[in-house]
Design an enzyme around this catalytic site. Sequence first.
Site, short mmCIF file in Angstrom:
data_model
loop_
_atom_site.label_atom_id
_atom_site.label_comp_id
_atom_site.label_asym_id
_atom_site.label_seq_id
_atom_site.Cartn_x
_atom_site.Cartn_y
_atom_site.Cartn_z
N LYS A 116 16.02 16.75 2.40
CA LYS A 116 16.82 17.92 2.76
C LYS A 116 18.29 17.54 2.92
O LYS A 116 19.18 18.17 2.37
CB LYS A 116 16.26 18.49 4.07
CG LYS A 116 16.60 19.90 4.34
CD LYS A 116 15.82 20.38 5.57
CE LYS A 116 14.36 20.54 5.27
NZ LYS A 116 13.52 20.83 6.44
N ARG A 185 17.09 20.40 12.09
CA ARG A 185 15.92 20.42 11.21
C ARG A 185 15.49 19.01 10.80
O ARG A 185 16.31 18.12 10.63
CB ARG A 185 16.24 21.23 9.95
CG ARG A 185 16.78 22.60 10.26
CD ARG A 185 17.33 23.28 9.04
NE ARG A 185 16.29 23.83 8.21
CZ ARG A 185 16.50 24.33 6.99
NH1 ARG A 185 17.71 24.29 6.47
NH2 ARG A 185 15.52 24.82 6.31
N GLY A 194 6.39 21.78 6.41
CA GLY A 194 5.89 22.39 7.64
C GLY A 194 5.26 21.41 8.62
O GLY A 194 4.71 21.81 9.63
N MET A 196 6.72 18.85 10.28
CA MET A 196 7.55 18.40 11.40
C MET A 196 8.32 19.58 12.00
O MET A 196 8.16 20.71 11.56
CB MET A 196 8.47 17.29 10.93
CG MET A 196 7.72 16.02 10.62
SD MET A 196 8.81 14.72 10.08
CE MET A 196 9.40 15.34 8.55
N ARG A 424 15.58 21.98 -3.60
CA ARG A 424 14.60 20.91 -3.77
C ARG A 424 13.96 21.06 -5.14
O ARG A 424 13.89 22.17 -5.66
CB ARG A 424 13.46 21.10 -2.77
CG ARG A 424 13.84 20.88 -1.35
CD ARG A 424 13.29 19.57 -0.94
NE ARG A 424 13.91 19.12 0.28
CZ ARG A 424 13.44 18.10 0.97
NH1 ARG A 424 12.37 17.46 0.56
NH2 ARG A 424 14.04 17.70 2.05
N HIS A 540 2.91 29.90 3.90
CA HIS A 540 2.39 28.54 4.04
C HIS A 540 1.17 28.32 3.15
O HIS A 540 1.07 27.34 2.40
CB HIS A 540 2.02 28.31 5.51
CG HIS A 540 1.43 26.96 5.76
ND1 HIS A 540 0.07 26.74 5.70
CD2 HIS A 540 2.00 25.78 6.01
CE1 HIS A 540 -0.15 25.46 5.93
NE2 HIS A 540 1.00 24.85 6.13
N ARG A 702 -25.00 -1.40 -18.12
CA ARG A 702 -25.11 -2.39 -17.06
C ARG A 702 -26.59 -2.58 -16.70
O ARG A 702 -27.33 -1.61 -16.59
CB ARG A 702 -24.35 -1.92 -15.83
CG ARG A 702 -24.37 -2.95 -14.72
CD ARG A 702 -23.67 -2.47 -13.50
NE ARG A 702 -24.40 -1.38 -12.85
CZ ARG A 702 -23.94 -0.73 -11.79
NH1 ARG A 702 -22.75 -1.01 -11.31
NH2 ARG A 702 -24.65 0.22 -11.23
N GLU A 829 -17.31 -8.10 -8.90
CA GLU A 829 -17.32 -7.21 -7.74
C GLU A 829 -17.58 -7.95 -6.43
O GLU A 829 -17.82 -7.32 -5.41
CB GLU A 829 -18.29 -6.05 -7.94
CG GLU A 829 -19.60 -6.41 -8.55
CD GLU A 829 -20.44 -5.20 -8.98
OE1 GLU A 829 -20.09 -4.07 -8.66
OE2 GLU A 829 -21.46 -5.42 -9.66
N SER A 850 -15.53 -6.90 -16.12
CA SER A 850 -15.16 -5.57 -15.66
C SER A 850 -15.19 -5.56 -14.14
O SER A 850 -16.21 -5.88 -13.53
CB SER A 850 -16.16 -4.55 -16.23
OG SER A 850 -15.88 -3.29 -15.70
N GLY A 852 -15.66 -4.31 -10.67
CA GLY A 852 -16.35 -3.24 -9.94
C GLY A 852 -15.64 -3.10 -8.61
O GLY A 852 -16.00 -3.73 -7.62
N THR A 853 -14.60 -2.28 -8.61
CA THR A 853 -13.73 -2.25 -7.43
C THR A 853 -14.35 -1.53 -6.23
O THR A 853 -13.83 -1.64 -5.13
CB THR A 853 -12.37 -1.62 -7.79
OG1 THR A 853 -12.63 -0.42 -8.52
CG2 THR A 853 -11.54 -2.57 -8.63
N ASN A 854 -15.45 -0.82 -6.47
CA ASN A 854 -16.14 -0.23 -5.31
C ASN A 854 -16.75 -1.34 -4.45
O ASN A 854 -16.49 -1.44 -3.25
CB ASN A 854 -17.25 0.73 -5.75
CG ASN A 854 -16.75 1.82 -6.66
OD1 ASN A 854 -15.58 2.18 -6.61
ND2 ASN A 854 -17.63 2.34 -7.51
N CYS A 917 -14.17 -0.58 -13.63
CA CYS A 917 -15.06 0.58 -13.71
C CYS A 917 -15.41 1.15 -12.34
O CYS A 917 -16.30 1.97 -12.24
CB CYS A 917 -16.31 0.24 -14.51
SG CYS A 917 -17.28 -1.09 -13.77
N TYR A 937 -8.73 -1.90 -20.33
CA TYR A 937 -9.19 -0.52 -20.15
C TYR A 937 -9.47 -0.19 -18.69
O TYR A 937 -9.65 -1.08 -17.86
CB TYR A 937 -10.46 -0.25 -20.98
CG TYR A 937 -11.69 -0.99 -20.53
CD1 TYR A 937 -12.53 -0.47 -19.54
CD2 TYR A 937 -12.03 -2.22 -21.08
CE1 TYR A 937 -13.66 -1.15 -19.13
CE2 TYR A 937 -13.17 -2.91 -20.67
CZ TYR A 937 -13.99 -2.36 -19.68
OH TYR A 937 -15.10 -3.03 -19.26
C1 PEP Z 1 -18.43 -0.96 -8.48
O1 PEP Z 1 -18.99 -1.62 -7.59
O2 PEP Z 1 -17.20 -0.76 -8.52
C2 PEP Z 1 -19.22 -0.36 -9.54
C3 PEP Z 1 -18.65 0.26 -10.54
O3 PEP Z 1 -20.57 -0.41 -9.39
P1 PEP Z 1 -21.40 0.57 -8.47
O4 PEP Z 1 -20.50 1.61 -7.94
O5 PEP Z 1 -22.49 1.12 -9.31
O6 PEP Z 1 -21.91 -0.37 -7.43
MG MG Z 2 -21.01 -2.29 -7.97
#
Ligand code: PEP
Ligand code: MG
Length: 989
Positions: A116, A185, A194, A196, A424, A540, A702, A829, A850, A852-854, A917, A937
């Site tokens: 602002k 402000r 909205g 703050m 803005r 809002h 997999r 993973e 690959s 497995g970021t989960n 993935c 990828y």
């Molecule tokens: C992961 O662990 O990121 C993954 C893709 O495998 P899953 O979610 O099936 O454990």
């Molecule tokens: Mg996994």
Amino acid sequence: MKIPLIAAAAVVGGGCCPQAEAFVPTSSKISSAAVGRSHAGSSMLRFAEAASAAHRHHQPASARRRRSVPSALSMKSQATRVKADAPSGSAATDDVKRVYLLHEGNKDMKLLLGGKGANLCEMAKLSLPVPPAFVITTETCLEYFKEGTGNLPAALNYEAELKVLEDDTGKKFGDPSNPLLVSVRSGAPASMPGMMDTVLNLGLNDDIVQGIIDSTGNERFAYDTYRRFLNMYSDVVMNLDKEPFEEVITEIKKKKGVKLDLEMEAHDWKEVVDRFKKLNPNVPTDPREQLRGAVLAVFRSWNNDRAIRYRSYNGIPDEWGTAVSVQAMAYGNMNDGCGTGVAFSRNPSTGENKFFGEFLPNAAGEDVVAGIRTPQPLEEMAEKWPEVYAELYKYQEQLEKYYGDMQDIEFTVENGRLYMLQCRNGKRTAKASVKIAVDMVKEGTLTQSEALLRIPANQMDFFLHPTLDPSADKTLIGEGLPASPGAATGKIVFTPDDAEAMANIGEDVILVRKETTPEDIHGMKSAQGVLTALGGMTSHAAVVARGMGKCCVSGCTAADVDIAGKSLKLDGLELKEHDIITIDGSTGEVYLGTVDRRSAAEDEDFQTVLKWADEARTLKVLTNADTPEQAATARSLGAQGIGLCRSEHMFFDPERISAIRAMIVSEEKEERIRHLDTMAVFQREDIKGILKEMDGLPVTVRLLDPPLHEFLPHSIEDVQALADTVGKPLSVVQDRVAQLQEVNPMLGFRGCRLSVVYPEITEMQARAVAAAAAANKKAGLDPKPEIMVPVVSTAKELRLIVPRIQAAVADELEKAGVKLDIPIGTMMELPRACQTADQVVGTDGVEFMSFGTNDLTQSVWGFSRDDAIKFIGRYQEQGLLDFDPFARIDEEGVGGLIRTALEKARAKQPDTKVGICGEHGGEPDSVQFFHSLKFDYVSCSPFRVPIARISAGQAAASEALEEKKLYRESITNVKRAAIINAKKTDKTD
Ligand code: PEP
Ligand code: MG
């Protein structure tokens, strides 16, 4: 610039007025629950967890309730205390510049002056009529928190700047004979609409109000302004409950038999003022003390609950702080020659290149938001005040050209004079964002790369979610304003908490409110759509829903909404909580029940943007798909193959789950092989179908990775059914199930550990893949299967398993007489696999990795994927986490480990193919991170494929622009813009 303000004055909106805030895309938050692998068997558990988490994420209402008004405010909390001798007049002890006049700043100083403040400076620079102002820096706000005294930082001194405001306006702050009133402000570097606080009309007391009456001869205006100030100061600075104040006005209106503020006369407002003063006799009468209190309140509001929550939803750093702008008031509520409004240089809903807006004659900014009066379209202002309109039109054109983006403008007209109060980059719908980007390229305003960077990638799923099918049967029950397009069907809920709790158990809901406030934000986020009875296109609800890409119908005035009674009366019907309605945010229509919808994916502008992204990106976008149908959907959305086919997901169907359960509880190898043979038939056919849908593209299957708790039967009925299937007594199967129960199933007997213990499972799967591919190949297709080993922690596992896969594949292909290359890869993973990535990819036969970021996030943080939902929200609220690491990649921790793995792996095998993935593969910031690490990828769920394509295109485009130093601030990436601004600011300073 000197602007003679006729009297002191009313600024439109402010922190309470969200409409003029710049657009910040709502970053997609795939909740932690979404990466928990909620499958058959655990849904009840999840239900209970989600419900209890929802409960815990929100303070009980009693804890959140504000203090009610005591008869006399003898006690002020530490937080609201304003020290009488606080330091606004004391000399600064260092050479840090804490206060900027408008001519001292510019649009690139957002980190220091807030969005602002920086834009006010820029408009003043362009000689637009901006009321004089000064801006206290965000750093001063941080200093306030650091000092922690509850008082303004000792070195803050704005007396000289206040004097400039006085000189520029020819008025004097605190002088009853010629008073200067100001607005105070908030303004963060990124828009936080909205969230703050703001105080308007500051600088009034009994003497000064008399001065205003004397100088303007307008008693009604003077008392109207005074009551607004007392109300706002009590609320914002002194944290008193608003309701008793509202009740006073309602009572007086009732007594007088009027409904509208406009019908209130001078003596009515005077009575309101008298009663307000009784309600709160402690509003300071010294304007300078008022100012200190308001600045402190704005600082404090950086850390109010809703601001903290908003920041965590939007990934805005807690370390930024808010600036405070102190500006001479311009009044829209003096008489019929005054007014206030909000305008957009293009239609923010459709993107149409047409000046668009609303205004309210004889009103202050907060009236526009409050939704008490319905604003008029700007066309009516053009008829009423053609010259003012022409001037405003000229400025919006100028600002749009100057900023190279659609502008959202707040203005006030005071006795025929136009004042520009804010500009803005405007919030817009997903649809408008692509139309505006495409149009601006056609018009030559933006290059293709710049336009691509304007697209809020996260909102693009709007195009993948349906709009109403025009030929569907429907029963229209109401009509409101088309505030935010898209169509949604869901069960009615009346409170944001209910919306959140229902969403947490997987229900689609429509949040129905009289009007929404910033406190409703979590409910709006959880709902499929929002319906409000009050409020215009800039209310809002409308603005926030547009920002979230959420469908919204506002101002459905025929709707009688009873929140306490949980009922909605519309078109002679009384609908109750959980009745189903459908709303169409593109037309403003409300329908009873469910209405058929269809996809908007064919939108021409959307396709153009996707084409730009594909031209720019270097990252491939694959999908996570487990069925031929999902594969087909993903391919139609542009997936370039399957990066993760979770083979265990092929067994979720009720008729199949018994096969996998029977296999799991088998006690002997022969028995297991028998059940594996049953599974193999399904597996082969499904893989054939998937390979066919993805013909010519890679399909990574997999190996089985079924955390046992998701597959073991839980209920006695299920155990009995399993006993019947396997032909064993119930007690034997019960014992086996009990034996297999795990304390930590997500860290348990899953992934390649199954292959180690039961090689026959892996063999069955490898054969199924090879046989399916061979069959397709023989049918003249071009199958490209790959096999991936999950949950690997040591290269030794791979050394055992990979040769088994190779042998089974070779045998199967030989039997079929088909030659085919089926690459084998590993998932990354677990931290150990990352730390030893050279050994992992150095294993013979391993061709790709690959991430497995989960699971990697789970194992790096030590947060259970299934349970983290219970506390992650609280971590975010308390600033321990800026975002949910299961939704967006934690670049520092998890990302650090990925970097290590890449370095080691690339040193050993430079050409190893690298992908990701986990759920992060479809999240824009994370995609950008993987691009920066030169991944080959990303793989994400089918409906996130277009988002990933756009994000990957943006990552490449911004890199190219940055390299060429051509980067222009992108509304899609606050974080990067801020870094660039910070660099510029450093230079400016
Ligand atoms: C992961 O662990 O990121 C993954 C893709 O495998 P899953 O979610 O099936 O454990
Ligand atoms: Mg996994």
